[in-house]
Design a protein around this motif. Structure first.
Motif, PDB file in Angstrom:
ATOM      1  N   ALA A 147       0.831  -1.204   0.000  1.00  0.00           N
ATOM      2  CA  ALA A 147       0.000   0.000   0.000  1.00  0.00           C
ATOM      3  C   ALA A 147       0.861   1.248   0.000  1.00  0.00           C
ATOM      4  CB  ALA A 147      -0.938  -0.008   1.201  1.00  0.00           C
ATOM      5  N   CYS A 148       1.936   1.227   0.762  1.00  0.00           N
ATOM      6  CA  CYS A 148       2.844   2.387   0.792  1.00  0.00           C
ATOM      7  C   CYS A 148       3.423   2.661  -0.590  1.00  0.00           C
ATOM      8  CB  CYS A 148       3.968   2.152   1.798  1.00  0.00           C
ATOM      9  SG  CYS A 148       3.441   2.195   3.533  1.00  0.00           S
ATOM     10  N   LEU A 149       3.766   1.603  -1.311  1.00  0.00           N
ATOM     11  CA  LEU A 149       4.291   1.764  -2.667  1.00  0.00           C
ATOM     12  C   LEU A 149       3.227   2.340  -3.599  1.00  0.00           C
ATOM     13  CD1 LEU A 149       6.332  -1.549  -2.979  1.00  0.00           C
ATOM     14  CD2 LEU A 149       7.253   0.768  -2.772  1.00  0.00           C
ATOM     15  N   GLN A 150       1.983   1.870  -3.440  1.00  0.00           N
ATOM     16  CA  GLN A 150       0.887   2.373  -4.276  1.00  0.00           C
ATOM     17  C   GLN A 150       0.624   3.845  -3.992  1.00  0.00           C
ATOM     18  OE1 GLN A 150      -1.400  -0.049  -6.474  1.00  0.00           O
ATOM     19  NE2 GLN A 150      -0.937   1.945  -7.353  1.00  0.00           N
ATOM     20  N   ALA A 151       0.604   4.218  -2.703  1.00  0.00           N
ATOM     21  CA  ALA A 151       0.386   5.618  -2.330  1.00  0.00           C
ATOM     22  C   ALA A 151       1.509   6.498  -2.862  1.00  0.00           C
ATOM     23  CB  ALA A 151       0.278   5.743  -0.812  1.00  0.00           C
ATOM     24  N   SER A 152       2.737   6.002  -2.780  1.00  0.00           N
ATOM     25  CA  SER A 152       3.880   6.766  -3.286  1.00  0.00           C
ATOM     26  C   SER A 152       3.770   6.989  -4.788  1.00  0.00           C
ATOM     27  CB  SER A 152       5.191   6.039  -2.962  1.00  0.00           C
ATOM     28  OG  SER A 152       5.383   5.937  -1.564  1.00  0.00           O
ATOM     29  N   ALA A 153       3.318   5.958  -5.505  1.00  0.00           N
ATOM     30  CA  ALA A 153       3.154   6.089  -6.954  1.00  0.00           C
ATOM     31  C   ALA A 153       2.082   7.119  -7.294  1.00  0.00           C
ATOM     32  CB  ALA A 153       2.781   4.724  -7.548  1.00  0.00           C
ATOM     33  N   ASN A 154       1.001   7.135  -6.534  1.00  0.00           N
ATOM     34  CA  ASN A 154      -0.046   8.124  -6.789  1.00  0.00           C
ATOM     35  C   ASN A 154       0.387   9.531  -6.407  1.00  0.00           C
ATOM     36  OD1 ASN A 154      -2.292   6.764  -8.027  1.00  0.00           O
ATOM     37  ND2 ASN A 154      -2.587   5.637  -6.106  1.00  0.00           N
ATOM     38  N   ALA A 155       1.239   9.636  -5.411  1.00  0.00           N
ATOM     39  CA  ALA A 155       1.779  10.952  -5.056  1.00  0.00           C
ATOM     40  C   ALA A 155       2.638  11.496  -6.198  1.00  0.00           C
ATOM     41  CB  ALA A 155       2.597  10.858  -3.768  1.00  0.00           C
ATOM     42  N   VAL A 156       3.417  10.614  -6.820  1.00  0.00           N
ATOM     43  CA  VAL A 156       4.227  11.017  -7.975  1.00  0.00           C
ATOM     44  C   VAL A 156       3.318  11.384  -9.146  1.00  0.00           C
ATOM     45  CG1 VAL A 156       5.866  10.211  -9.718  1.00  0.00           C
ATOM     46  CG2 VAL A 156       6.239   9.661  -7.298  1.00  0.00           C
ATOM     47  N   LEU A 157       2.311  10.547  -9.394  1.00  0.00           N
ATOM     48  CA  LEU A 157       1.391  10.767 -10.514  1.00  0.00           C
ATOM     49  C   LEU A 157       0.726  12.136 -10.439  1.00  0.00           C
ATOM     50  CD1 LEU A 157      -0.248   9.598 -12.951  1.00  0.00           C
ATOM     51  CD2 LEU A 157      -1.883   8.735 -11.272  1.00  0.00           C
ATOM     52  N   HIS A 158       0.357  12.546  -9.223  1.00  0.00           N
ATOM     53  CA  HIS A 158      -0.355  13.809  -9.069  1.00  0.00           C
ATOM     54  C   HIS A 158       0.542  14.939  -8.550  1.00  0.00           C
ATOM     55  CE1 HIS A 158      -4.127  12.107 -10.259  1.00  0.00           C
ATOM     56  NE2 HIS A 158      -3.979  11.115  -9.404  1.00  0.00           N
ATOM     57  N   GLN A 159       1.847  14.728  -8.675  1.00  0.00           N
ATOM     58  CA  GLN A 159       2.853  15.779  -8.481  1.00  0.00           C
ATOM     59  C   GLN A 159       2.848  16.388  -7.081  1.00  0.00           C
ATOM     60  OE1 GLN A 159       1.932  18.382 -11.825  1.00  0.00           O
ATOM     61  NE2 GLN A 159       3.205  17.185 -13.203  1.00  0.00           N
ATOM     62  N   VAL A 160       2.658  15.533  -6.079  1.00  0.00           N
ATOM     63  CA  VAL A 160       2.747  16.007  -4.696  1.00  0.00           C
ATOM     64  C   VAL A 160       3.805  15.246  -3.909  1.00  0.00           C
ATOM     65  CG1 VAL A 160       0.323  16.736  -4.680  1.00  0.00           C
ATOM     66  CG2 VAL A 160       0.934  14.460  -3.812  1.00  0.00           C
ATOM     67  N   ALA A 161       4.594  14.413  -4.592  1.00  0.00           N
ATOM     68  CA  ALA A 161       5.565  13.553  -3.914  1.00  0.00           C
ATOM     69  C   ALA A 161       6.558  14.357  -3.076  1.00  0.00           C
ATOM     70  CB  ALA A 161       6.304  12.679  -4.923  1.00  0.00           C
ATOM     71  N   GLY A 162       6.895  15.573  -3.522  1.00  0.00           N
ATOM     72  CA  GLY A 162       7.844  16.399  -2.779  1.00  0.00           C
ATOM     73  C   GLY A 162       7.290  16.914  -1.462  1.00  0.00           C
ATOM     74  N   ARG A 163       5.974  16.811  -1.289  1.00  0.00           N
ATOM     75  CA  ARG A 163       5.340  17.284  -0.052  1.00  0.00           C
ATOM     76  C   ARG A 163       4.699  16.151   0.745  1.00  0.00           C
ATOM     77  NH1 ARG A 163       0.984  20.321  -1.232  1.00  0.00           N
ATOM     78  NH2 ARG A 163       0.928  19.955  -3.485  1.00  0.00           N
ATOM     79  N   ALA A 164       4.904  14.915   0.295  1.00  0.00           N
ATOM     80  CA  ALA A 164       4.289  13.760   0.945  1.00  0.00           C
ATOM     81  C   ALA A 164       5.356  12.772   1.394  1.00  0.00           C
ATOM     82  CB  ALA A 164       3.320  13.072  -0.012  1.00  0.00           C
ATOM     83  N   GLU A 165       5.270  12.351   2.649  1.00  0.00           N
ATOM     84  CA  GLU A 165       6.150  11.316   3.173  1.00  0.00           C
ATOM     85  C   GLU A 165       5.285  10.086   3.474  1.00  0.00           C
ATOM     86  OE1 GLU A 165       9.475  10.629   6.720  1.00  0.00           O
ATOM     87  OE2 GLU A 165       8.064  12.300   6.838  1.00  0.00           O
ATOM     88  N   ILE A 166       5.645   8.960   2.877  1.00  0.00           N
ATOM     89  CA  ILE A 166       4.878   7.728   3.059  1.00  0.00           C
ATOM     90  C   ILE A 166       5.715   6.757   3.897  1.00  0.00           C
ATOM     91  CG2 ILE A 166       3.613   5.872   1.944  1.00  0.00           C
ATOM     92  CD1 ILE A 166       2.544   8.639   1.257  1.00  0.00           C
ATOM     93  N   LEU A 167       5.150   6.284   5.003  1.00  0.00           N
ATOM     94  CA  LEU A 167       5.887   5.435   5.934  1.00  0.00           C
ATOM     95  C   LEU A 167       5.119   4.147   6.226  1.00  0.00           C
ATOM     96  CD1 LEU A 167       6.756   8.150   8.627  1.00  0.00           C
ATOM     97  CD2 LEU A 167       8.286   7.304   6.831  1.00  0.00           C
ATOM     98  N   GLN A 168       5.847   3.049   6.334  1.00  0.00           N
ATOM     99  CA  GLN A 168       5.233   1.822   6.807  1.00  0.00           C
ATOM    100  C   GLN A 168       5.169   1.899   8.328  1.00  0.00           C
ATOM    101  OE1 GLN A 168       7.151  -1.772   5.512  1.00  0.00           O
ATOM    102  NE2 GLN A 168       5.461  -3.089   6.171  1.00  0.00           N
ATOM    103  N   SER A 169       3.958   1.803   8.876  1.00  0.00           N
ATOM    104  CA  SER A 169       3.781   2.013  10.315  1.00  0.00           C
ATOM    105  C   SER A 169       2.483   1.387  10.796  1.00  0.00           C
ATOM    106  CB  SER A 169       3.775   3.519  10.631  1.00  0.00           C
ATOM    107  OG  SER A 169       3.533   3.761  11.999  1.00  0.00           O
ATOM    108  N   ASP A 170       2.513   0.849  11.999  1.00  0.00           N
ATOM    109  CA  ASP A 170       1.311   0.361  12.662  1.00  0.00           C
ATOM    110  C   ASP A 170       0.683   1.548  13.385  1.00  0.00           C
ATOM    111  OD1 ASP A 170      -0.664  -0.948  14.022  1.00  0.00           O
ATOM    112  OD2 ASP A 170       0.648  -2.321  15.116  1.00  0.00           O
ATOM    113  N   TRP A 171      -0.269   2.188  12.724  1.00  0.00           N
ATOM    114  CA  TRP A 171      -0.879   3.421  13.223  1.00  0.00           C
ATOM    115  C   TRP A 171       0.189   4.465  13.546  1.00  0.00           C
ATOM    116  CZ3 TRP A 171      -5.303   3.444  11.239  1.00  0.00           C
ATOM    117  CH2 TRP A 171      -6.108   2.302  11.212  1.00  0.00           C
ATOM    118  N   PHE A 172       0.288   4.922  14.786  1.00  0.00           N
ATOM    119  CA  PHE A 172       1.191   6.033  15.112  1.00  0.00           C
ATOM    120  C   PHE A 172       2.635   5.606  15.352  1.00  0.00           C
ATOM    121  CE2 PHE A 172      -3.028   7.536  16.445  1.00  0.00           C
ATOM    122  CZ  PHE A 172      -3.072   8.805  15.888  1.00  0.00           C
TER     123      PHE A 172
END
Length: 280
Positions: A147-172
């Motif tokens: 899921a993190c990889l998918q979210a990262s790909a969509n962040a790149v697709l919609h040109q927000v990757a520079g403002r989005a940090e995607i982390l693998q995490s159990d909630w907080f």
């Protein structure tokens, strides 16, 4: 014997899907033919009188066969529309849902500079919020690496990757800092409800994104109990809920000491989003 026209192929495919119990079979046949023919779905009527080329007919047949066994259209075409944007999806993430746009509308009603998305999935919530707010920055977390990889790909697709940090995490677990807005569309189906969900969900979407394997409220207890440690003074939490969970989730937040807890409905008039602020 001449090849069938696009209109004839769609009619036959719709009948096949209807016999398989697929909801809205005519729409799905149209979308899948458009995908097979590499044309926009809105242009299908233009090619309806034309004979289908053999290679298109073969692709269409394959897509219809998969749809008949309830593979979601979004997985067959590789994307799903959400809040005016197309998001890449797969079997690793929950499909973006129209009702989740209620959360987006509410979130955009107030200013925010930093947003945290718990259970980011496809990234549709986080990416949309960042795309709509050009100065905002955000963090998205998910237990699933895929899921993190998918979210990262969509962040790149919609040109927000520079403002989005995607982390693998159990909630907080891996989250640091404070946020003006915390959002989540967590797994909220109770274990007993899974027997009633549509085949598209039960067979083709990740169970961990649908249910907590218990009463469907586990995620809200975690968020209500821990989110105050990650909010700015004026920040607030917004969570999507199941349409019958309004009272229960509001009570969870109140019991956790949140001073202001409100419920909003979606366009169908169903309970959909809980907003909580002023934590103890």
């Amino acid at each position: 014997m001449s090849a069938p026209t696009a209109a004839q192929a769609m009619a036959a495919a719709a009948a096949r899907l209807r016999a398989a119990g697929v909801p809205d079979p005519a729409r799905d046949a149209r979308l899948l033919l458009a995908h097979a023919a590499s044309v926009d779905a809105a242009r299908i009527t233009l090619i309806a009188p034309e004979e289908i080329a053999p290679e298109i007919a073969e692709r269409f047949e394959h897509l219809i066969a998969l749809r008949a066994i309830r593979v979601p259209v979004s997985h067959l075409v590789g994307q799903r529309a959400f809040y005016g944007r197309d998001f890449k999806v797969s079997a690793d993430v929950l499909d973006p849902r129209p009702e989740t746009e209620t959360l987006i509308e509410l979130a955009l009603a107030d200013p925010f500079e930093r947003v945290l998305d718990l259970g980011v999935g496809s990234g549709c919530i986080l990416v949309t919020l960042l795309a709509e707010r050009g100065e905002a920055r955000g963090v998205g977390v998910d237990m699933s690496e895929a899921a993190c990889l998918q979210a990262s790909a969509n962040a790149v697709l919609h040109q927000v990757a520079g403002r989005a940090e995607i982390l693998q995490s159990d909630w907080f677990e891996a989250v640091e800092g404070r946020f003006d807005l915390i959002v989540s569309n967590p797994p909220y189906l109770a274990a007993e409800e899974m027997a009633q969900v549509a085949p598209e969900l039960a067979r083709h979407e990740p169970a961990m994104a649908l249910t907590d394997g218990a009463d469907g409220l586990s995620a809200y207890r975690v968020i209500a109990g821990q989110a105050q440690g990650y909010l700015t003074a004026a920040g607030h939490v917004m969570v999507e809920i199941g349409w019958q969970q309004g009272d229960a989730v509001q009570q969870i937040f109140r019991d956790a000491g949140w001073g202001r807890v409100t419920l909003a409905q979606d366009l169908d008039g169903r309970a959909r989003v809980i907003t909580a602020s002023d934590p103890a």
